[in-house]
Design a protein around this motif. Structure first.
Motif, PDB file in Angstrom:
ATOM      1  N   PRO A  70      40.433  37.491  41.593  1.00 46.78           N
ATOM      2  CA  PRO A  70      39.229  38.188  41.131  1.00 46.78           C
ATOM      3  C   PRO A  70      38.829  39.301  42.102  1.00 46.78           C
ATOM      4  CG  PRO A  70      38.748  35.898  41.717  1.00 46.78           C
ATOM      5  CD  PRO A  70      40.208  36.114  41.925  1.00 46.78           C
ATOM      6  N   GLY A  71      38.004  40.186  41.620  1.00 48.12           N
ATOM      7  CA  GLY A  71      37.517  41.266  42.474  1.00 48.12           C
ATOM      8  C   GLY A  71      38.333  42.527  42.293  1.00 48.12           C
ATOM      9  N   PRO A  72      38.423  43.327  43.358  1.00 53.69           N
ATOM     10  CA  PRO A  72      39.093  44.627  43.246  1.00 53.69           C
ATOM     11  C   PRO A  72      40.546  44.551  42.786  1.00 53.69           C
ATOM     12  CG  PRO A  72      37.803  44.535  45.254  1.00 53.69           C
ATOM     13  CD  PRO A  72      37.778  43.153  44.650  1.00 53.69           C
ATOM     14  N   ALA A  73      41.296  43.553  43.226  1.00 52.54           N
ATOM     15  CA  ALA A  73      42.697  43.460  42.804  1.00 52.54           C
ATOM     16  C   ALA A  73      42.796  43.260  41.292  1.00 52.54           C
ATOM     17  CB  ALA A  73      43.411  42.331  43.543  1.00 52.54           C
ATOM     18  N   ARG A  74      41.960  42.402  40.744  1.00 45.77           N
ATOM     19  CA  ARG A  74      41.948  42.173  39.286  1.00 45.77           C
ATOM     20  C   ARG A  74      41.597  43.470  38.561  1.00 45.77           C
ATOM     21  NH1 ARG A  74      38.511  37.293  37.560  1.00 45.77           N
ATOM     22  NH2 ARG A  74      40.477  36.213  37.902  1.00 45.77           N
ATOM     23  N   GLN A  75      40.549  44.143  39.032  1.00 44.17           N
ATOM     24  CA  GLN A  75      40.102  45.371  38.400  1.00 44.17           C
ATOM     25  C   GLN A  75      41.223  46.420  38.411  1.00 44.17           C
ATOM     26  OE1 GLN A  75      37.230  43.958  37.084  1.00 44.17           O
ATOM     27  NE2 GLN A  75      36.216  45.881  37.465  1.00 44.17           N
ATOM     28  N   THR A  76      41.883  46.555  39.551  1.00 44.24           N
ATOM     29  CA  THR A  76      42.945  47.551  39.667  1.00 44.24           C
ATOM     30  C   THR A  76      44.123  47.204  38.771  1.00 44.24           C
ATOM     31  OG1 THR A  76      42.270  48.071  41.917  1.00 44.24           O
ATOM     32  CG2 THR A  76      44.487  48.743  41.270  1.00 44.24           C
ATOM     33  N   ALA A  77      44.512  45.932  38.735  1.00 43.37           N
ATOM     34  CA  ALA A  77      45.622  45.524  37.872  1.00 43.37           C
ATOM     35  C   ALA A  77      45.300  45.820  36.407  1.00 43.37           C
ATOM     36  CB  ALA A  77      45.930  44.038  38.075  1.00 43.37           C
ATOM     37  N   LEU A  78      44.081  45.539  35.995  1.00 42.81           N
ATOM     38  CA  LEU A  78      43.682  45.847  34.621  1.00 42.81           C
ATOM     39  C   LEU A  78      43.714  47.352  34.367  1.00 42.81           C
ATOM     40  CD1 LEU A  78      40.772  43.295  34.288  1.00 42.81           C
ATOM     41  CD2 LEU A  78      42.728  43.448  32.723  1.00 42.81           C
ATOM     42  N   CYS A  79      43.233  48.132  35.318  1.00 38.59           N
ATOM     43  CA  CYS A  79      43.229  49.588  35.160  1.00 38.59           C
ATOM     44  C   CYS A  79      44.642  50.149  35.072  1.00 38.59           C
ATOM     45  CB  CYS A  79      42.455  50.243  36.298  1.00 38.59           C
ATOM     46  SG  CYS A  79      40.669  49.998  36.144  1.00 38.59           S
ATOM     47  N   VAL A  80      45.564  49.598  35.858  1.00 29.59           N
ATOM     48  CA  VAL A  80      46.960  50.057  35.774  1.00 29.59           C
ATOM     49  C   VAL A  80      47.495  49.810  34.371  1.00 29.59           C
ATOM     50  CG1 VAL A  80      49.335  49.600  36.559  1.00 29.59           C
ATOM     51  CG2 VAL A  80      47.485  49.837  38.237  1.00 29.59           C
ATOM     52  N   MET A  81      47.272  48.610  33.862  1.00 26.67           N
ATOM     53  CA  MET A  81      47.792  48.304  32.517  1.00 26.67           C
ATOM     54  C   MET A  81      47.150  49.193  31.456  1.00 26.67           C
ATOM     55  SD  MET A  81      48.707  44.337  32.625  1.00 26.67           S
ATOM     56  CE  MET A  81      49.792  44.688  31.287  1.00 26.67           C
TER      57      MET A  81
END
Length: 152
Positions: A70-81
């Motif tokens: 959770p947190g920034p890593a989750r947000q970034t992974a979602l944004c990449v996809m």
């Protein structure tokens, strides 16, 4: 999926694909929100809007990060996809490849299928994580519509 567990060098790609850079890029993603561009550049050509075959295994890694970090890593992974979805296409000449078990893998179909398999987990995360909810809903909506090209 652990990016260290993937044999990135066994996955074909164009001459500028650098499989040795992929695990480091995913490790950096977990700690730095700005690494989305780096991920898009090691498993695709961010400037040309193309994906290498490594994006298929990369999708599994991104979905693992979404599920477990959770947190920034989750947000970034979602944004990449979401950046990929409907905007990126396979690198010419690498639309399909032969997978580890000798099967023919269509890059886009495999990404769409993997996100579809993760839909239940993504819905649970969206219920619990208000920061990721809108991005997950957007990804699930895109997945349900297929890889529709977005006109710019």
């Amino acid at each position: 999926m652990n990016p260290q567990a993937v044999d990135w060098a066994a996955i074909p790609g164009p001459e500028w694909y650098r499989p040795e850079a992929v695990p480091e890029a995913f490790a950096a993603l977990r700690g730095d929100r700005e690494q989305g561009t780096h991920i898009r550049s090691v498993i695709g050509n961010d400037h040309a809007g193309t994906l290498y075959p490594a994006a298929v295994a990369g999708t599994d890694v991104l979905l693992g990060i979404i599920a477990e970090h959770p947190g920034p890593a989750r947000q970034t992974a979602l944004c990449v996809m979401l950046d990929w979805w409907g905007c990126f296409q396979p690198e010419p000449g690498f639309e399909t490849f032969i997978g580890a078990e000798g099967e023919s893998v269509d890059v886009i179909a495999a990404i769409v299928e993997r996100v579809g398999r993760a839909a239940g987990t993504l819905r649970v995360i969206a219920e619990r994580d208000s920061n990721a909810r809108s991005l997950i809903r957007e990804l699930l909506k895109a997945q349900s519509q297929g890889w529709t090209i977005v006109e710019k």
